[in-house]
Scaffold this motif. Sequence first.
Motif, PDB file in Angstrom:
ATOM      1  N   PHE A   1      43.429  45.007  37.940  1.00  0.00           N
ATOM      2  CA  PHE A   1      42.816  44.596  39.198  1.00  0.00           C
ATOM      3  C   PHE A   1      42.371  45.816  40.001  1.00  0.00           C
ATOM      4  O   PHE A   1      41.270  45.855  40.547  1.00  0.00           O
ATOM      5  N   ARG A   2      43.253  46.797  40.077  1.00  0.00           N
ATOM      6  CA  ARG A   2      42.924  48.012  40.837  1.00  0.00           C
ATOM      7  C   ARG A   2      41.727  48.734  40.232  1.00  0.00           C
ATOM      8  O   ARG A   2      40.830  49.193  40.941  1.00  0.00           O
ATOM      9  N   ASP A   3      41.704  48.842  38.922  1.00  0.00           N
ATOM     10  CA  ASP A   3      40.604  49.500  38.242  1.00  0.00           C
ATOM     11  C   ASP A   3      39.293  48.750  38.474  1.00  0.00           C
ATOM     12  O   ASP A   3      38.254  49.355  38.740  1.00  0.00           O
ATOM     13  N   THR A   4      39.351  47.430  38.405  1.00  0.00           N
ATOM     14  CA  THR A   4      38.161  46.614  38.649  1.00  0.00           C
ATOM     15  C   THR A   4      37.626  46.833  40.048  1.00  0.00           C
ATOM     16  O   THR A   4      36.410  46.981  40.257  1.00  0.00           O
ATOM     17  N   GLY A   5      38.517  46.875  41.024  1.00  0.00           N
ATOM     18  CA  GLY A   5      38.091  47.082  42.404  1.00  0.00           C
ATOM     19  C   GLY A   5      37.455  48.432  42.623  1.00  0.00           C
ATOM     20  O   GLY A   5      36.398  48.546  43.266  1.00  0.00           O
ATOM     21  N   LEU A   6      38.084  49.483  42.090  1.00  0.00           N
ATOM     22  CA  LEU A   6      37.536  50.830  42.266  1.00  0.00           C
ATOM     23  C   LEU A   6      36.183  50.987  41.583  1.00  0.00           C
ATOM     24  O   LEU A   6      35.231  51.526  42.165  1.00  0.00           O
ATOM     25  N   LEU A   7      36.077  50.533  40.339  1.00  0.00           N
ATOM     26  CA  LEU A   7      34.820  50.658  39.616  1.00  0.00           C
ATOM     27  C   LEU A   7      33.721  49.813  40.256  1.00  0.00           C
ATOM     28  O   LEU A   7      32.549  50.219  40.274  1.00  0.00           O
ATOM     29  N   SER A   8      34.091  48.654  40.780  1.00  0.00           N
ATOM     30  CA  SER A   8      33.111  47.810  41.469  1.00  0.00           C
ATOM     31  C   SER A   8      32.573  48.513  42.702  1.00  0.00           C
ATOM     32  O   SER A   8      31.367  48.488  42.974  1.00  0.00           O
ATOM     33  N   PHE A   9      33.454  49.147  43.444  1.00  0.00           N
ATOM     34  CA  PHE A   9      33.025  49.845  44.654  1.00  0.00           C
ATOM     35  C   PHE A   9      32.076  50.994  44.311  1.00  0.00           C
ATOM     36  O   PHE A   9      31.021  51.147  44.928  1.00  0.00           O
ATOM     37  N   GLU A  10      32.434  51.790  43.317  1.00  0.00           N
ATOM     38  CA  GLU A  10      31.562  52.897  42.911  1.00  0.00           C
ATOM     39  C   GLU A  10      30.205  52.380  42.425  1.00  0.00           C
ATOM     40  O   GLU A  10      29.148  52.943  42.752  1.00  0.00           O
ATOM     41  N   THR A  11      30.221  51.294  41.664  1.00  0.00           N
ATOM     42  CA  THR A  11      28.982  50.731  41.139  1.00  0.00           C
ATOM     43  C   THR A  11      28.085  50.214  42.255  1.00  0.00           C
ATOM     44  O   THR A  11      26.861  50.409  42.223  1.00  0.00           O
TER      45      THR A  11
END
Length: 328
Positions: free
Chosen positions: A182-192
């Motif tokens: 979940f944390r990884d998804t959130g961080l990568l989504s924000f960067e994207t």
Amino acid sequence: MKVFLGLVGCLAIAAYGQTTLDQAPPTDPQAGRATQQPSPEPVSTQTNQTPAQAPQTSVQPQNNSALGVTPGTQAIKEKDLYEQSGYLHPFRRIPKFVMTDQKRIWTSPFHTSRENIKWWAIFGGATAGLIAADQHIEKAAPSNSTLVHVGNDVSYLGTAYTLIPIAGAFYLAGSAAHEERFRDTGLLSFETLVDATIVQEAIKSITDRQRPSEGQGEGHLFASTNPRYNSSFPSGHAMQTFALASIFAHEYHDKLWVKLLAYTYAGGVVGARLAAKQHFPGDVVAGGAMGWFIGDYVYAKRHNPELDDRQNVLKKVLGHVQGAGLSW
């Protein structure tokens, strides 16, 4: 003018949609993994040792990217797991990540591999063809006040103030529950989303294309009456939602329902923009393709594959616990 529009669309999707140009090493088609030069075999002092008995080193699989991007600095490192460095620490790397991403995106035409030229042809050709036919498609498409109203309402699902909270919710929920994927998804989504926003605003300002509601609905370049950053090409809603869908589909590649939900969400937003008469088909195809490739690049560059291993181990442990007759 239509030929010129087509060329612009082709160049735009080629230059900015292809973001995966930091390529992995050449692969061996027989083995399906990166080829390496054979290293000299160590000399053994034991006469009964054979090369087959030599210790085997594990090869970490590459990230699940459609275009084979070489992994870079991970968004969540080992020291970030289980909040050892705090909630906000991983975000400190995002500005540097975005700067690196933008450099790769805007210089992509100069270092595209031969293997990826096909993406130029597919999406560049589709965008060019649609831009040339946009005016005729728009006139033939059904239009009424109800469709426009519904389209405008659904379009809110593709705005930044909807998508950014989704990314934030995944990161915060993952942090609270120690759920690293979940944390990884959130961080990568924000960067994207940051990457996609920068790209879309730059291209919109350059092309300044008319929206279907402007002029005679011909979609001329450099003629929009809106602010340049709010012109028609490419569709920002399409780019943002498909960028997010790409991250979710890659992150949860083992869950078909997540991929279907993500792409249905993005497709619904694209349909809404067309129904609301805010974009031509060429705008949403270009935006969607660019967004997907940006998401693919960010995932392959920043995803920590060890998180997948941890998830698998957790599933195995829970499986043994449930097999012993225990339940949560």
